[in-house]
Each structure stands twice: as structure tokens, then as C-alpha cells.
Design a protein around this motif. Sequence first.
Motif: not given
Length: 274
Positions: A70-71, A73, A85, A87, A89-90, A121, A144
Motif C-alpha cells: 500500500g505504500s 517508506s 513515505r 502511497g 497506486d495499487q 509498507v 502516488q
Amino acid sequence: MPLVFGCIAPHGGIAIAEACGPEQRELAAATRRGMEELGRRFERSAAEVAIVLTPHNIHVDGSMAVIMAGSLSGVLEGHPNVALRIGVDQQLARDVRDALAAAAIPVAGVSYGANDPAAAVFPMDWAVLVPLWFMGRRAEPRVQTVVVAPARDLSYERHVAAGRAIAMAVAASPKRIALIASCDHGHGHDAKGPYGFTPKSREFDERVVDLIKRDDLAGLLRMDASLPIEAKADSYWQMLMLHGALDPTAWRGEFLSYEAPTYFGMLCAAYEPR
């Protein structure tokens, strides 16, 4: 919607002023100016998502990889003030993974930590962090990303085909998407560097600079196949993917900067629709 912006961007930490002491501040001044210009052009494109092609994240034998977490970092090593950090774009990540698979390119979707991908993450490597330090930070909401790792044990032609597949996934998306080939070039410019000295690094970098100045990414495939390896380059595979993604009749490339102030070469180039 087709791609709205593309670029070749370096990922040496010396490009970031906040990561440099006073004695290093001017070491990569030309690259920093080039990265700042890429940042301006990225903003002008109004991109909502950046697909980053990185040579320094996960390596999967015989397979490209797309991060599905999902993200991401990350912190630039030794510089806690240089941290991001971002996100993922899934949906676009799934689309890119599926497009690569449909093109018969071995690909793995990868995540890290939490079993729920949305909560996971993934570690962000410096080849993602450094370009995104300049591109997409000021957008609201924050741009994203989708991260794709090439696979050096696959053929050069498959990397070009992977670029075409990514462009097809992008074209099916309603979003404005940019493609960043994160590239540092020959790593053997300085005998005191960690990889030693090889004249092949200068030879490779000069060939690449010439091709970029002539807006001829296709010329990468006319290069001696052994040269990127002998030059200790971290760029060739990502540039092939960028070449595959950009139709030369529809895109115009512009060389912005090149320098090798330490043991590796750094180049900035922008690609925009004609």
C-alpha cells in the motif's frame, strides 16, 4: 490516457542539497539543476502517478517485480532529514503486473510485512527516493507511485517489450501518469571508487550521452551487448524499458545534463509528447 511525461533521472544522493555538507554542495551542481528542471516539467505535466523503474530494490531471479504494498517508506542512508513515505497506486500496480504477464514477461507481484497489502509498507530504495525528492512532492494530494524492478537475467529485448506493456497498462488508466527511468551510469570512473576503474565506464557514458542528445533511444540496442556490463552501469535496462514505452513518433527527448563528479555518471533527460 497515455503517458504524460517521461525522464531519465539519476539517483546519487549528492544530487540532493540537504544530503550534502558545505564541501559537497557544488559537487553535483549540474545534476541538481537538471533534477530541479525535471521537477518543474513533472509538475507542468500534472502527473498523478509516477511509475519508477529502479535497479536497486528487490531482485527476483528470472523475473521482473512490481511492488503491490500500500505504500513505500525510505530514508537516505546517513541523512534522516531526507525521508519519504509515498502511497502506491495499487490498481495501477496490478494493471502493470498483469500487462507484463500478458506480454509473456516473467513478473512477480511483491509485498512486505502486513498480510493485508493495503496496510503493507515496502522499503523504499534510494533509486526511488532521490528522483521522487524532486518530482511530485509539491502536488496536492501527493503523487502516488508504482515501482517496477527490471531483471538483468532477462534479455534486452524483453526489457523493451516490458516498456511497451507498461505503456499499454498506462493507456488503459484514466489517470495522468509519468514514467521515471532511475539511472546512474558507468560506475568505474574513479580508481578510488568502490568498483575500481575501467575505461568502459567513460565509453558507455559517452555513447549514452550521444544517443540522448540525438534523441535516439533505439540506438541503445545497437550498442555492444557487453558494454553495459563492462562499464558497471546501473542504467541500461531501465532505459530500454523507457525506450519500449515511448513511441518516437509521438515523443520528443531533450538532454539536460551529464556529469561524473565521483565514480559514477549521472544524466538528466526529459521526454514530453510532441
